[in-house]
Design a protein around this motif. Structure first.
Motif, PDB file in Angstrom:
ATOM      1  N   SER A  15       0.835  -1.202   0.000  1.00 43.40           N
ATOM      2  CA  SER A  15       0.000   0.000   0.000  1.00 43.40           C
ATOM      3  C   SER A  15       0.864   1.244   0.000  1.00 43.40           C
ATOM      4  O   SER A  15       2.011   1.227   0.475  1.00 43.40           O
ATOM      5  N   VAL A  61      -8.672   0.443 -11.091  1.00 47.95           N
ATOM      6  CA  VAL A  61      -8.291   0.684  -9.692  1.00 47.95           C
ATOM      7  C   VAL A  61      -9.470   0.538  -8.741  1.00 47.95           C
ATOM      8  O   VAL A  61      -9.287   0.611  -7.513  1.00 47.95           O
ATOM      9  N   ARG A  64      -9.554  -1.002  -5.104  1.00 49.40           N
ATOM     10  CA  ARG A  64      -8.187  -1.010  -4.552  1.00 49.40           C
ATOM     11  C   ARG A  64      -7.754   0.380  -4.112  1.00 49.40           C
ATOM     12  O   ARG A  64      -7.007   0.521  -3.130  1.00 49.40           O
ATOM     13  N   PHE A  65      -8.189   1.404  -4.843  1.00 47.46           N
ATOM     14  CA  PHE A  65      -7.789   2.779  -4.542  1.00 47.46           C
ATOM     15  C   PHE A  65      -8.978   3.531  -3.952  1.00 47.46           C
ATOM     16  O   PHE A  65     -10.137   3.280  -4.308  1.00 47.46           O
ATOM     17  N   MET A  80      -3.772   3.834  -1.966  1.00 43.01           N
ATOM     18  CA  MET A  80      -3.617   2.767  -2.947  1.00 43.01           C
ATOM     19  C   MET A  80      -3.262   1.474  -2.225  1.00 43.01           C
ATOM     20  O   MET A  80      -2.229   1.391  -1.565  1.00 43.01           O
ATOM     21  N   LEU A  83      -1.381  -3.018  -4.481  1.00 44.64           N
ATOM     22  CA  LEU A  83      -0.697  -2.460  -5.649  1.00 44.64           C
ATOM     23  C   LEU A  83      -0.129  -3.553  -6.536  1.00 44.64           C
ATOM     24  O   LEU A  83       0.303  -4.616  -6.054  1.00 44.64           O
ATOM     25  N   ASP A  87       0.612  -0.695 -11.842  1.00 45.35           N
ATOM     26  CA  ASP A  87       0.272   0.608 -11.257  1.00 45.35           C
ATOM     27  C   ASP A  87       1.467   1.563 -11.269  1.00 45.35           C
ATOM     28  O   ASP A  87       1.333   2.733 -10.914  1.00 45.35           O
ATOM     29  N   VAL A 119       6.059   0.012  -8.381  1.00 43.46           N
ATOM     30  CA  VAL A 119       5.627  -1.223  -7.734  1.00 43.46           C
ATOM     31  C   VAL A 119       6.469  -2.366  -8.276  1.00 43.46           C
ATOM     32  O   VAL A 119       6.428  -2.663  -9.469  1.00 43.46           O
TER      33      VAL A 119
END
Length: 121
Positions: A15, A61, A64-65, A80, A83, A87, A119
């Motif tokens: 994250s 996203v 997740r975001f 976020m 990940l 991303d 990432v």
């Protein structure tokens, strides 16, 4: 006027939280996050209306975001989670005068300088 921060290197599944101080832009503006991966065009990530009541996400996203804003601080955040290597990008914040939040880049009037998120797999 927009200053993004919080980027960095994180492992897949991790994250990261981004923030963007909107400075002198009006608190009645809609705010958004966009990103540009190497060799790709800039794309929409998330947006939020002036009062935070409405939020919008890219399908890639969603779930997740999370976008949020602190009106008193005139700051927008992007949390976020989960990940993925895809991303990886430079993330930009932007402000638009209409106030509704938008996925359309040309709607936005002001842009920040971007912050790099990497990432690793």
């Amino acid at each position: 006027q927009l200053q993004a921060s919080g980027g960095g290197l994180v492992q897949a599944g991790g994250s990261l939280g981004l923030s963007c101080a909107a400075g002198r832009t009006s608190t009645s503006y809609g705010l958004g996050w966009f990103r540009q991966a190497p060799g790709k065009e800039r794309e929409f990530v998330a947006a939020i209306s002036w009062n935070g009541a409405s939020t919008y996400y890219a399908d890639s996203v969603k779930g997740r975001f999370t976008i949020s804003r602190n009106i008193a601080k005139n700051t927008v955040y992007l949390q976020m989670n989960s990940l993925r290597p895809e991303d990886t990008a430079v993330y930009y914040c932007a402000a638009e005068e209409q106030g509704w939040g938008s996925a359309i880049q040309t709607t936005y009037d002001y842009w920040g300088q971007g912050t790099l998120v990497t990432v690793s797999s």
